[in-house]
Design a protein around this motif. Structure first.
Motif, PDB file in Angstrom:
ATOM      1  N   GLY A 136      12.703  33.606   7.252  1.00 60.90           N
ATOM      2  CA  GLY A 136      11.779  33.394   6.485  1.00 60.90           C
ATOM      3  C   GLY A 136      11.380  31.986   7.543  1.00 60.90           C
ATOM      4  N   TRP A 137      12.828  31.574   7.109  1.00 60.29           N
ATOM      5  CA  TRP A 137      12.739  29.947   7.945  1.00 60.29           C
ATOM      6  C   TRP A 137      12.252  29.855   9.385  1.00 60.29           C
ATOM      7  N   LEU A 138      12.870  30.451   9.833  1.00 60.06           N
ATOM      8  CA  LEU A 138      12.900  30.650  11.785  1.00 60.06           C
ATOM      9  C   LEU A 138      10.837  30.511  12.123  1.00 60.06           C
ATOM     10  N   PHE A 139      10.436  31.091  11.458  1.00 58.68           N
ATOM     11  CA  PHE A 139       8.647  30.935  11.743  1.00 58.68           C
ATOM     12  C   PHE A 139       8.606  29.200  11.376  1.00 58.68           C
ATOM     13  N   SER A 140       9.148  28.914  10.274  1.00 63.13           N
ATOM     14  CA  SER A 140       8.297  27.170  10.195  1.00 63.13           C
ATOM     15  C   SER A 140       9.225  25.869  10.842  1.00 63.13           C
ATOM     16  N   ILE A 141      10.515  27.044  11.910  1.00 60.44           N
ATOM     17  CA  ILE A 141      10.585  25.856  12.850  1.00 60.44           C
ATOM     18  C   ILE A 141      10.423  26.349  13.932  1.00 60.44           C
ATOM     19  N   LEU A 142       9.824  27.699  14.378  1.00 56.38           N
ATOM     20  CA  LEU A 142       9.183  27.040  15.522  1.00 56.38           C
ATOM     21  C   LEU A 142       7.496  27.607  14.672  1.00 56.38           C
ATOM     22  N   MET A 183      21.308  18.230  12.966  1.00 55.84           N
ATOM     23  CA  MET A 183      21.076  19.837  13.376  1.00 55.84           C
ATOM     24  C   MET A 183      22.066  20.612  12.796  1.00 55.84           C
ATOM     25  N   ILE A 184      22.855  20.048  13.707  1.00 50.44           N
ATOM     26  CA  ILE A 184      24.166  20.688  12.830  1.00 50.44           C
ATOM     27  C   ILE A 184      24.362  20.789  11.140  1.00 50.44           C
ATOM     28  N   SER A 185      23.924  20.003  10.370  1.00 50.06           N
ATOM     29  CA  SER A 185      23.964  19.618   8.933  1.00 50.06           C
ATOM     30  C   SER A 185      22.595  21.434   8.170  1.00 50.06           C
ATOM     31  N   ILE A 186      21.209  20.931   9.181  1.00 45.15           N
ATOM     32  CA  ILE A 186      20.800  21.895   8.867  1.00 45.15           C
ATOM     33  C   ILE A 186      20.584  23.116   8.959  1.00 45.15           C
ATOM     34  N   ILE A 187      21.215  23.364  10.073  1.00 51.03           N
ATOM     35  CA  ILE A 187      20.962  25.225  10.511  1.00 51.03           C
ATOM     36  C   ILE A 187      22.208  25.575   9.718  1.00 51.03           C
ATOM     37  N   GLN A 188      23.776  24.791   9.190  1.00 51.71           N
ATOM     38  CA  GLN A 188      24.703  25.326   8.659  1.00 51.71           C
ATOM     39  C   GLN A 188      24.245  25.846   7.275  1.00 51.71           C
ATOM     40  N   SER A 189      22.825  24.772   5.861  1.00 48.73           N
ATOM     41  CA  SER A 189      22.620  24.785   5.078  1.00 48.73           C
ATOM     42  C   SER A 189      21.111  25.727   5.004  1.00 48.73           C
ATOM     43  N   LEU A 190      20.854  26.105   6.050  1.00 49.05           N
ATOM     44  CA  LEU A 190      19.915  27.119   6.219  1.00 49.05           C
ATOM     45  C   LEU A 190      20.591  28.324   6.398  1.00 49.05           C
ATOM     46  N   VAL A 191      21.417  28.962   7.216  1.00 49.21           N
ATOM     47  CA  VAL A 191      22.313  29.762   7.131  1.00 49.21           C
ATOM     48  C   VAL A 191      22.957  30.313   6.814  1.00 49.21           C
TER      49      VAL A 191
END
Length: 260
Positions: A14-20, A137-145
């Protein structure tokens, strides 16, 4: 050392929508900043193209800083997501829809801003900005995934609260207001804000991480090693920038004293 290997959250995108949505919002804020600047600041049209680009871009970073400051305070302090308790889940493994959304919006900003920096390099900043954004970005991506370390990522994102002061300093300098009282007051606010949000706050960050290291060790290896490597690098960068800010405010106050 024993790791609890976390699962990849393949069913929670669902967080993919927030990124876009964040990327689209960055474009909107860029245009809104441009339109308001044309209407409210007479000197805007006298700026060269590079200055206009940075002027509008700083409108985006200011908006992101204000958003992430409010979001971080709410999630870390006001909400019960990271409330300490003997029966609660590990603080390093907690997530929520709100925290996912906030991190997604922040990631969208960093993606947009990094793209602009690289496309216009080095007009919007040098390699230090590329490194800063890349690590964020690395930190946030890992945290989200993976769904871990969101507490510490949000703590780091809170340091963006100093950005509005940095941007106002640039705006005043570009507008020829470097000798104004507002410039001096903003410089003092920047110094104090940086000391609290990017120096003392990181001291507390490492204290908290050390006191909860039994939980930190149980994170996914990617998150574990990132939390050991990335914050110290950001700390060194913050200390270097603080040294430059300190020199600048001393210089400004010295000039003000002599001219009084």
């Amino acid at each position: 050392m024993n790791f609890q290997v976390g699962f990849i959250r393949t069913n929670e995108f669902g967080w993919l929508f927030s990124i876009l949505a964040s990327i689209v919002m960055c474009k909107i804020i860029y245009e809104v900043t441009r339109l308001f600047s044309i209407s409210l600041f007479k000197g805007y049209m006298k700026l060269n193209e590079a200055q206009k680009l940075e002027w509008n871009n700083r409108g985006i970073s200011t908006f992101h800083a204000l958003f992430v400051a409010v979001a971080s305070i709410y999630i870390l302090i006001v909400s019960d997501l990271f409330k300490e308790g003997p029966e609660n889940e590990l603080i390093t493994h907690r997530t929520s829809i709100i925290s996912d959304t906030a991190l997604g919006i922040s990631l969208g900003y960093f993606v947009s801003d990094l793209a602009m920096i690289l496309w216009n390099y080095p007009a919007l900043g040098g390699m230090e900005y590329v490194l800063h954004h890349g690590l964020s970005m690395i930190s946030i991506i890992q945290s989200l995934v993976i769904g871990q370390a969101q507490f510490y990522v949000l703590m780091v994102l809170f340091t963006e609260t100093t950005t509005p002061f940095v941007n106002l300093r640039w705006y005043l300098d570009t507008a020829g207001q470097k000798s104004s009282k507002l410039y001096t007051c903003n410089g003092i606010a920047l110094f104090l804000g940086w000391l609290v949000a990017r120096i003392l706050w990181f001291v507390y960050f490492f204290y908290h991480m050390n006191s909860h290291f039994d939980q930190v060790q149980k994170m996914h290896p990617l998150c574990f090693y990132s939390i050991l490597v990335i914050p110290p690098i950001l700390t060194v960068m913050n200390a270097y920038w603080f040294w430059k800010i300190t020199r600048g405010i001393i210089k400004t106050l010295t000039k003000t004293k002599h001219s009084a």
